[in-house]
Motif scaffolding. Structure first.
Motif, PDB file in Angstrom:
ATOM      1  N   LEU A  26       0.803  -1.221   0.000  1.00  0.00           N
ATOM      2  CA  LEU A  26       0.000   0.000   0.000  1.00  0.00           C
ATOM      3  C   LEU A  26       0.841   1.278   0.000  1.00  0.00           C
ATOM      4  CD1 LEU A  26      -3.055  -0.951   2.231  1.00  0.00           C
ATOM      5  CD2 LEU A  26      -2.968  -0.654  -0.241  1.00  0.00           C
ATOM      6  N   PRO A  27       1.891   1.393   0.816  1.00  0.00           N
ATOM      7  CA  PRO A  27       2.729   2.599   0.717  1.00  0.00           C
ATOM      8  C   PRO A  27       3.436   2.721  -0.634  1.00  0.00           C
ATOM      9  CG  PRO A  27       3.112   1.527   2.806  1.00  0.00           C
ATOM     10  CD  PRO A  27       2.249   0.604   1.989  1.00  0.00           C
ATOM     11  N   LEU A  28       3.773   1.589  -1.236  1.00  0.00           N
ATOM     12  CA  LEU A  28       4.390   1.640  -2.567  1.00  0.00           C
ATOM     13  C   LEU A  28       3.402   2.205  -3.583  1.00  0.00           C
ATOM     14  CD1 LEU A  28       6.816   0.921  -4.392  1.00  0.00           C
ATOM     15  CD2 LEU A  28       5.687  -1.268  -4.785  1.00  0.00           C
ATOM     16  N   PHE A  29       2.153   1.751  -3.540  1.00  0.00           N
ATOM     17  CA  PHE A  29       1.121   2.298  -4.434  1.00  0.00           C
ATOM     18  C   PHE A  29       0.907   3.788  -4.174  1.00  0.00           C
ATOM     19  CE2 PHE A  29      -1.193  -1.974  -5.193  1.00  0.00           C
ATOM     20  CZ  PHE A  29      -0.373  -2.238  -6.269  1.00  0.00           C
ATOM     21  N   ALA A  30       0.905   4.171  -2.902  1.00  0.00           N
ATOM     22  CA  ALA A  30       0.717   5.581  -2.558  1.00  0.00           C
ATOM     23  C   ALA A  30       1.879   6.422  -3.089  1.00  0.00           C
ATOM     24  CB  ALA A  30       0.595   5.739  -1.053  1.00  0.00           C
ATOM     25  N   ALA A  31       3.089   5.905  -2.994  1.00  0.00           N
ATOM     26  CA  ALA A  31       4.257   6.646  -3.484  1.00  0.00           C
ATOM     27  C   ALA A  31       4.213   6.797  -5.006  1.00  0.00           C
ATOM     28  CB  ALA A  31       5.546   5.940  -3.057  1.00  0.00           C
ATOM     29  N   VAL A  32       3.837   5.744  -5.714  1.00  0.00           N
ATOM     30  CA  VAL A  32       3.735   5.823  -7.177  1.00  0.00           C
ATOM     31  C   VAL A  32       2.620   6.787  -7.570  1.00  0.00           C
ATOM     32  CG1 VAL A  32       3.140   4.502  -9.257  1.00  0.00           C
ATOM     33  CG2 VAL A  32       4.739   3.556  -7.595  1.00  0.00           C
ATOM     34  N   GLY A  33       1.501   6.736  -6.872  1.00  0.00           N
ATOM     35  CA  GLY A  33       0.396   7.650  -7.158  1.00  0.00           C
ATOM     36  C   GLY A  33       0.768   9.097  -6.891  1.00  0.00           C
ATOM     37  N   ALA A  34       1.488   9.349  -5.794  1.00  0.00           N
ATOM     38  CA  ALA A  34       1.924  10.711  -5.490  1.00  0.00           C
ATOM     39  C   ALA A  34       2.896  11.225  -6.539  1.00  0.00           C
ATOM     40  CB  ALA A  34       2.571  10.751  -4.107  1.00  0.00           C
ATOM     41  N   PHE A  35       3.794  10.361  -7.015  1.00  0.00           N
ATOM     42  CA  PHE A  35       4.723  10.767  -8.057  1.00  0.00           C
ATOM     43  C   PHE A  35       3.983  11.098  -9.351  1.00  0.00           C
ATOM     44  CE2 PHE A  35       7.242   9.654 -11.794  1.00  0.00           C
ATOM     45  CZ  PHE A  35       8.269  10.569 -11.662  1.00  0.00           C
ATOM     46  N   GLU A  36       3.035  10.266  -9.736  1.00  0.00           N
ATOM     47  CA  GLU A  36       2.269  10.531 -10.959  1.00  0.00           C
ATOM     48  C   GLU A  36       1.481  11.833 -10.840  1.00  0.00           C
ATOM     49  OE1 GLU A  36       2.040   8.938 -13.931  1.00  0.00           O
ATOM     50  OE2 GLU A  36       3.696   7.675 -13.285  1.00  0.00           O
ATOM     51  N   TYR A  37       0.904  12.085  -9.681  1.00  0.00           N
ATOM     52  CA  TYR A  37       0.171  13.333  -9.475  1.00  0.00           C
ATOM     53  C   TYR A  37       1.109  14.525  -9.610  1.00  0.00           C
ATOM     54  CZ  TYR A  37      -2.826  16.858  -7.366  1.00  0.00           C
ATOM     55  OH  TYR A  37      -3.561  17.988  -7.151  1.00  0.00           O
ATOM     56  N   ARG A  41      -0.024  16.507 -12.839  1.00  0.00           N
ATOM     57  CA  ARG A  41      -0.908  17.597 -12.434  1.00  0.00           C
ATOM     58  C   ARG A  41      -0.171  18.832 -11.938  1.00  0.00           C
ATOM     59  NH1 ARG A  41      -6.109  16.811 -14.201  1.00  0.00           N
ATOM     60  NH2 ARG A  41      -6.471  14.586 -14.182  1.00  0.00           N
ATOM     61  N   LEU A  42       0.953  18.635 -11.262  1.00  0.00           N
ATOM     62  CA  LEU A  42       1.689  19.769 -10.708  1.00  0.00           C
ATOM     63  C   LEU A  42       2.867  20.171 -11.593  1.00  0.00           C
ATOM     64  CD1 LEU A  42       1.703  18.764  -6.937  1.00  0.00           C
ATOM     65  CD2 LEU A  42       0.133  20.279  -8.134  1.00  0.00           C
ATOM     66  N   SER A  43       2.892  19.670 -12.819  1.00  0.00           N
ATOM     67  CA  SER A  43       3.915  19.991 -13.827  1.00  0.00           C
ATOM     68  C   SER A  43       5.320  19.690 -13.336  1.00  0.00           C
ATOM     69  CB  SER A  43       3.803  21.453 -14.244  1.00  0.00           C
ATOM     70  OG  SER A  43       2.544  21.704 -14.801  1.00  0.00           O
ATOM     71  N   GLY A  44       5.492  18.560 -12.721  1.00  0.00           N
ATOM     72  CA  GLY A  44       6.812  18.142 -12.270  1.00  0.00           C
ATOM     73  C   GLY A  44       7.761  17.880 -13.420  1.00  0.00           C
ATOM     74  N   HIS A  45       7.227  17.482 -14.571  1.00  0.00           N
ATOM     75  CA  HIS A  45       8.093  17.216 -15.716  1.00  0.00           C
ATOM     76  C   HIS A  45       8.763  18.488 -16.214  1.00  0.00           C
ATOM     77  CE1 HIS A  45       4.000  17.931 -17.201  1.00  0.00           C
ATOM     78  NE2 HIS A  45       4.552  18.443 -18.283  1.00  0.00           N
ATOM     79  N   TYR A  46       8.151  19.656 -15.996  1.00  0.00           N
ATOM     80  CA  TYR A  46       8.793  20.906 -16.387  1.00  0.00           C
ATOM     81  C   TYR A  46       9.884  21.304 -15.399  1.00  0.00           C
ATOM     82  CZ  TYR A  46       5.232  21.596 -19.918  1.00  0.00           C
ATOM     83  OH  TYR A  46       4.423  21.441 -21.000  1.00  0.00           O
TER      84      TYR A  46
END
Length: 102
Positions: A26-37, A41-46
Motif C-alpha cells: 500500500l505505501p508503494l502504491f501511494a508513493a507511485v500515485g503521489a509521483f504521478e500526481y 498535475r503539478l507539472s513536475g516534468h517541467y
C-alpha cells in the motif's frame, strides 16, 4: 536493478504473510500515485526538464530527421493522414451477394 529487487522483496513478504505484503504494498502504491500526481498535475516534468529545453531538443531532432530522410525541417512533423477510398455500401453488398464463396 532497484525495481526488480523491491518487487522481489514484496513478493517474499507476501510469501511469509499476506497481511505483511499488503502493508508493504500500500505505501508503494501511494508513493507511485503521489509521483504521478506531481509529474502530471503539478507539472513536475517541467521542473525536471524545462519547456524551452524540450522545444530546443525537439527542433534539433526534427533537423536531424530532415538530414536523414530528406524531409523538410519542422518541429511539428506529424504524418499526414492517408486517404482511403471506400466503395459505396450498395456496390459492396451487390458484389458480395453475386460472387460465390470459394
Amino acid at each position: 536493478v532497484a525495481g526488480p529487487g523491491i518487487l522481489l522483496g514484496i513478493s517474499a513478504v507476501f510469501d511469509q504473510t499476506v497481511i505483511g505484503g499488503v502493508v508493504v504494498l500500500l505505501p508503494l502504491f501511494a508513493a507511485v500515485g503521489a509521483f504521478e500526481y506531481w509529474w502530471l498535475r503539478l507539472s513536475g516534468h517541467y521542473k525536471v526538464l524545462p519547456e524551452a529545453v524540450r522545444r530546443e531538443r525537439l527542433a534539433a531532432l526534427a533537423a536531424a530527421d530532415a538530414v536523414l530522410y530528406g524531409a523538410p525541417s519542422s518541429a511539428s512533423m506529424a504524418p499526414e493522414p492517408a486517404t482511403v477510398q471506400v466503395p459505396s455500401s450498395t456496390a459492396t453488398a451487390s458484389a458480395t451477394a453475386a460472387s460465390p464463396m470459394p
